[in-house]
Design a protein around this motif. Structure first.
Motif, PDB file in Angstrom:
ATOM      1  N   PHE A 103       0.838  -1.208   0.000  1.00 34.86           N
ATOM      2  CA  PHE A 103       0.000   0.000   0.000  1.00 34.86           C
ATOM      3  C   PHE A 103       0.870   1.255   0.000  1.00 34.86           C
ATOM      4  O   PHE A 103       0.640   2.191  -0.774  1.00 34.86           O
ATOM      5  N   ALA A 104       1.880   1.272   0.875  1.00 34.05           N
ATOM      6  CA  ALA A 104       2.735   2.451   0.988  1.00 34.05           C
ATOM      7  C   ALA A 104       3.503   2.712  -0.302  1.00 34.05           C
ATOM      8  O   ALA A 104       3.581   3.852  -0.776  1.00 34.05           O
ATOM      9  N   ARG A 105       4.064   1.662  -0.884  1.00 31.46           N
ATOM     10  CA  ARG A 105       4.870   1.847  -2.094  1.00 31.46           C
ATOM     11  C   ARG A 105       4.020   2.298  -3.277  1.00 31.46           C
ATOM     12  O   ARG A 105       4.403   3.199  -4.035  1.00 31.46           O
ATOM     13  N   VAL A 106       2.862   1.680  -3.437  1.00 33.82           N
ATOM     14  CA  VAL A 106       2.010   2.016  -4.582  1.00 33.82           C
ATOM     15  C   VAL A 106       1.495   3.446  -4.457  1.00 33.82           C
ATOM     16  O   VAL A 106       1.545   4.223  -5.418  1.00 33.82           O
ATOM     17  N   PHE A 107       1.026   3.831  -3.283  1.00 34.07           N
ATOM     18  CA  PHE A 107       0.453   5.167  -3.127  1.00 34.07           C
ATOM     19  C   PHE A 107       1.518   6.246  -3.072  1.00 34.07           C
ATOM     20  O   PHE A 107       1.219   7.417  -3.322  1.00 34.07           O
ATOM     21  N   LEU A 108       2.751   5.873  -2.750  1.00 33.19           N
ATOM     22  CA  LEU A 108       3.831   6.847  -2.800  1.00 33.19           C
ATOM     23  C   LEU A 108       4.268   7.087  -4.241  1.00 33.19           C
ATOM     24  O   LEU A 108       4.401   8.237  -4.680  1.00 33.19           O
ATOM     25  N   ALA A 109       4.471   6.017  -4.982  1.00 33.55           N
ATOM     26  CA  ALA A 109       4.980   6.151  -6.350  1.00 33.55           C
ATOM     27  C   ALA A 109       3.927   6.670  -7.315  1.00 33.55           C
ATOM     28  O   ALA A 109       4.260   7.350  -8.287  1.00 33.55           O
ATOM     29  N   MET A 110       2.644   6.354  -7.049  1.00 37.44           N
ATOM     30  CA  MET A 110       1.597   6.693  -8.019  1.00 37.44           C
ATOM     31  C   MET A 110       0.440   7.436  -7.375  1.00 37.44           C
ATOM     32  O   MET A 110      -0.729   7.180  -7.658  1.00 37.44           O
ATOM     33  N   TRP A 111       0.789   8.377  -6.510  1.00 39.64           N
ATOM     34  CA  TRP A 111      -0.263   9.127  -5.833  1.00 39.64           C
ATOM     35  C   TRP A 111      -1.069   9.975  -6.804  1.00 39.64           C
ATOM     36  O   TRP A 111      -2.283  10.149  -6.619  1.00 39.64           O
ATOM     37  N   LEU A 112      -0.443  10.492  -7.863  1.00 36.45           N
ATOM     38  CA  LEU A 112      -1.163  11.384  -8.765  1.00 36.45           C
ATOM     39  C   LEU A 112      -2.261  10.660  -9.547  1.00 36.45           C
ATOM     40  O   LEU A 112      -3.426  11.103  -9.510  1.00 36.45           O
ATOM     41  N   PRO A 113      -1.970   9.562 -10.271  1.00 36.03           N
ATOM     42  CA  PRO A 113      -3.072   8.886 -10.975  1.00 36.03           C
ATOM     43  C   PRO A 113      -4.126   8.342 -10.025  1.00 36.03           C
ATOM     44  O   PRO A 113      -5.327   8.364 -10.348  1.00 36.03           O
ATOM     45  N   LEU A 114      -3.713   7.882  -8.846  1.00 33.54           N
ATOM     46  CA  LEU A 114      -4.690   7.364  -7.896  1.00 33.54           C
ATOM     47  C   LEU A 114      -5.541   8.487  -7.318  1.00 33.54           C
ATOM     48  O   LEU A 114      -6.745   8.311  -7.093  1.00 33.54           O
ATOM     49  N   ALA A 115      -4.930   9.656  -7.085  1.00 33.54           N
ATOM     50  CA  ALA A 115      -5.706  10.808  -6.615  1.00 33.54           C
ATOM     51  C   ALA A 115      -6.695  11.262  -7.681  1.00 33.54           C
ATOM     52  O   ALA A 115      -7.854  11.584  -7.387  1.00 33.54           O
ATOM     53  N   LEU A 116      -6.247  11.284  -8.947  1.00 31.10           N
ATOM     54  CA  LEU A 116      -7.149  11.667 -10.034  1.00 31.10           C
ATOM     55  C   LEU A 116      -8.292  10.661 -10.184  1.00 31.10           C
ATOM     56  O   LEU A 116      -9.437  11.037 -10.455  1.00 31.10           O
ATOM     57  N   ALA A 117      -7.976   9.377  -9.993  1.00 30.60           N
ATOM     58  CA  ALA A 117      -9.023   8.353 -10.053  1.00 30.60           C
ATOM     59  C   ALA A 117     -10.033   8.552  -8.925  1.00 30.60           C
ATOM     60  O   ALA A 117     -11.245   8.420  -9.129  1.00 30.60           O
ATOM     61  N   ALA A 118      -9.538   8.870  -7.723  1.00 36.09           N
ATOM     62  CA  ALA A 118     -10.438   9.100  -6.586  1.00 36.09           C
ATOM     63  C   ALA A 118     -11.340  10.307  -6.829  1.00 36.09           C
ATOM     64  O   ALA A 118     -12.552  10.263  -6.555  1.00 36.09           O
ATOM     65  N   VAL A 119     -10.761  11.385  -7.339  1.00 39.62           N
ATOM     66  CA  VAL A 119     -11.564  12.559  -7.682  1.00 39.62           C
ATOM     67  C   VAL A 119     -12.604  12.197  -8.739  1.00 39.62           C
ATOM     68  O   VAL A 119     -13.772  12.617  -8.666  1.00 39.62           O
ATOM     69  N   GLY A 120     -12.182  11.400  -9.716  1.00 35.34           N
ATOM     70  CA  GLY A 120     -13.109  10.969 -10.757  1.00 35.34           C
ATOM     71  C   GLY A 120     -14.266  10.162 -10.206  1.00 35.34           C
ATOM     72  O   GLY A 120     -15.416  10.324 -10.638  1.00 35.34           O
ATOM     73  N   ILE A 121     -13.997   9.293  -9.238  1.00 37.11           N
ATOM     74  CA  ILE A 121     -15.056   8.485  -8.629  1.00 37.11           C
ATOM     75  C   ILE A 121     -16.082   9.382  -7.934  1.00 37.11           C
ATOM     76  O   ILE A 121     -17.295   9.195  -8.063  1.00 37.11           O
ATOM     77  N   VAL A 122     -15.588  10.372  -7.203  1.00 37.78           N
ATOM     78  CA  VAL A 122     -16.485  11.282  -6.490  1.00 37.78           C
ATOM     79  C   VAL A 122     -17.316  12.118  -7.467  1.00 37.78           C
ATOM     80  O   VAL A 122     -18.544  12.225  -7.339  1.00 37.78           O
ATOM     81  N   LEU A 123     -16.643  12.718  -8.456  1.00 39.27           N
ATOM     82  CA  LEU A 123     -17.357  13.554  -9.426  1.00 39.27           C
ATOM     83  C   LEU A 123     -18.332  12.730 -10.257  1.00 39.27           C
ATOM     84  O   LEU A 123     -19.426  13.204 -10.599  1.00 39.27           O
ATOM     85  N   ARG A 124     -17.935  11.513 -10.573  1.00 40.69           N
ATOM     86  CA  ARG A 124     -18.808  10.639 -11.360  1.00 40.69           C
ATOM     87  C   ARG A 124     -20.105  10.350 -10.613  1.00 40.69           C
ATOM     88  O   ARG A 124     -21.205  10.439 -11.175  1.00 40.69           O
ATOM     89  N   GLY A 125     -19.977  10.018  -9.333  1.00 43.40           N
ATOM     90  CA  GLY A 125     -21.175   9.749  -8.544  1.00 43.40           C
ATOM     91  C   GLY A 125     -22.049  10.978  -8.403  1.00 43.40           C
ATOM     92  O   GLY A 125     -23.276  10.902  -8.522  1.00 43.40           O
ATOM     93  N   ALA A 126     -21.407  12.127  -8.164  1.00 44.58           N
ATOM     94  CA  ALA A 126     -22.176  13.366  -8.022  1.00 44.58           C
ATOM     95  C   ALA A 126     -22.881  13.718  -9.322  1.00 44.58           C
ATOM     96  O   ALA A 126     -24.061  14.117  -9.320  1.00 44.58           O
ATOM     97  N   GLY A 127     -22.176  13.575 -10.448  1.00 43.14           N
ATOM     98  CA  GLY A 127     -22.778  13.888 -11.739  1.00 43.14           C
ATOM     99  C   GLY A 127     -23.973  13.008 -12.049  1.00 43.14           C
ATOM    100  O   GLY A 127     -25.015  13.480 -12.511  1.00 43.14           O
ATOM    101  N   PHE A 128     -23.834  11.705 -11.762  1.00 48.29           N
ATOM    102  CA  PHE A 128     -24.933  10.781 -12.042  1.00 48.29           C
ATOM    103  C   PHE A 128     -26.136  11.059 -11.141  1.00 48.29           C
ATOM    104  O   PHE A 128     -27.289  11.013 -11.590  1.00 48.29           O
ATOM    105  N   ALA A 129     -25.865  11.351  -9.870  1.00 45.06           N
ATOM    106  CA  ALA A 129     -26.958  11.563  -8.925  1.00 45.06           C
ATOM    107  C   ALA A 129     -27.703  12.865  -9.179  1.00 45.06           C
ATOM    108  O   ALA A 129     -28.913  12.957  -8.931  1.00 45.06           O
ATOM    109  N   LEU A 130     -27.005  13.891  -9.693  1.00 44.56           N
ATOM    110  CA  LEU A 130     -27.606  15.216  -9.810  1.00 44.56           C
ATOM    111  C   LEU A 130     -28.196  15.520 -11.177  1.00 44.56           C
ATOM    112  O   LEU A 130     -29.009  16.444 -11.298  1.00 44.56           O
ATOM    113  N   ARG A 131     -27.814  14.761 -12.202  1.00 40.46           N
ATOM    114  CA  ARG A 131     -28.263  15.194 -13.528  1.00 40.46           C
ATOM    115  C   ARG A 131     -29.747  14.948 -13.773  1.00 40.46           C
ATOM    116  O   ARG A 131     -30.392  15.730 -14.464  1.00 40.46           O
TER     117      ARG A 131
END
Length: 346
Positions: free
Chosen positions: A77-105
């Motif tokens: 967990f530590a190695r993966v999130f340290l080396a690839m925090w940016l794509p994983l952070a973007l994926a997490a943001v995408g998950i949140v925005l995706r759910g919000a977009g689907f629920a609100l449209r």
């Protein structure tokens, strides 16, 4: 021994999320490509109806994977999130925005609002699987080794890019196959043909990308390439190829539920092939399962909690999937797909 069992559980969790969550991401992909308000109205109605009962539930598998990963394999967990925090952070943001977009449209009263939320939902459905796939490619190519720091090379490399594109293509395949089966069940033959054609196109993209990935991993991720072309990994690759042929045949015949099973079998076999190709490593050539595992006591309790979760959650989720795919939750007719409310005009 127990570390190996927990590693298998982690891999099965990834398979579950790839298949269940991937279907939702694929529906979002086809929402993005459905066209303008008039042309894309009926496909989007079907997408909304198909996703509504299960889209939140499918994220259970992602949470399950994360809990197993940080509790059972904290070094991984530590190695993966340290080396690839940016794509994983973007994926997490995408998950949140995706759910919000689907629920609100849908409840949005203004057309501009529906378009904005719909765009957020659809674009996030494209970018999130790409970044998750790119992170997986970084792991497969050994770029999350000890001492690795966050860098573009960790996830913007040939293996990561192909894994990301393959993730998008497989989610598009799953989404189209499931939507075609739903359209057939709701007696909408034009939408059945619409999504079956797109499923065949996505399947062709998956096949091409899979071959390219094999070629690229030969030089960029040699350990995984060797695992994919020998032993259990090769058997699973062959199973994925057979599932591909079966999916093509079933889509041409418009077989509904059977095409779903074949497509899920294809994706599950491919993910399992990747996992088995890496063994005994969590990160090829630098971190084995034994080295990355947590304390033995922690693993024992994690195994017990996982068993309880499987007994309580899996039957409930399986029942929900069955009810949803058999139309027991809410009826939908072709007339519903054609109906345009006053709020949908414009």
């Amino acid at each position: 021994m127990i570390a190996g069992v927990i590693a298998v559980v982690l891999l099965l969790g990834v398979v579950a999320y790839a298949c269940a969550g991937g279907t939702d991401y694929g529906a979002g992909f086809w929402d993005l490509t459905a066209g303008g308000a008039a042309h894309g109205e009926r496909p989007r109605r079907l997408i909304d109806h198909a996703m509504e009962p299960v889209w939140e539930v499918n994220n259970v598998w992602l949470i399950f994977v994360l809990v197993i990963m940080w509790t059972g394999f904290p070094v991984l967990f530590a190695r993966v999130f340290l080396a690839m925090w940016l794509p994983l952070a973007l994926a997490a943001v995408g998950i949140v925005l995706r759910g919000a977009g689907f629920a609100l449209r849908r409840p949005a009263e203004r057309l501009a609002g529906r378009r904005l939320y719909g765009a957020v939902f659809a674009v996030s459905s494209l970018l999130t699987p790409f970044f998750l796939g790119a992170a997986a490619g970084g792991v497969a190519s050994g770029r999350a080794a000890a001492g690795a720091t966050a860098s573009t090379d960790a996830w913007a490399n040939p293996t990561s890019v192909l894994f990301g594109l393959l993730a998008v293509a497989t989610t598009a395949l799953l989404g189209a196959v499931f939507l075609a089966a739903d359209a057939r069940r709701f007696a909408a033959p034009d939408l059945d043909r619409y999504f079956r054609c797109r499923a065949l196109g996505a399947l062709a993209a998956v096949a091409v990308l899979a071959v390219l990935t094999l070629f690229v991993t030969h030089g960029d991720a040699p350990y995984v390439w060797h695992g994919l072309t020998h032993g259990v990994g090769l058997v699973l690759v062959v199973l994925a190829a057979l599932a591909t042929c079966a999916t093509v045949w079933l889509l041409i015949r418009s077989s509904g539920a059977w095409s779903r099973l074949a497509a899920v079998g294809l994706v599950a076999s491919a993910v399992l092939a990747w996992g088995m190709a890496q063994r005994p490593y969590l990160i090829p050539t630098s971190l084995t399962v034994a080295e990355g595992a947590g304390a033995h006591t922690t693993l024992r309790w994690l195994g017990l909690v996982t068993l309880v979760a499987v007994v309580l959650i899996v039957p409930a989720v399986a029942l929900l999937y069955w009810l949803d795919t058999h139309g027991e939750l809410e009826g939908l007719t072709d007339a519903d797909l054609r109906r345009t409310g006053a709020g949908d005009e414009g």
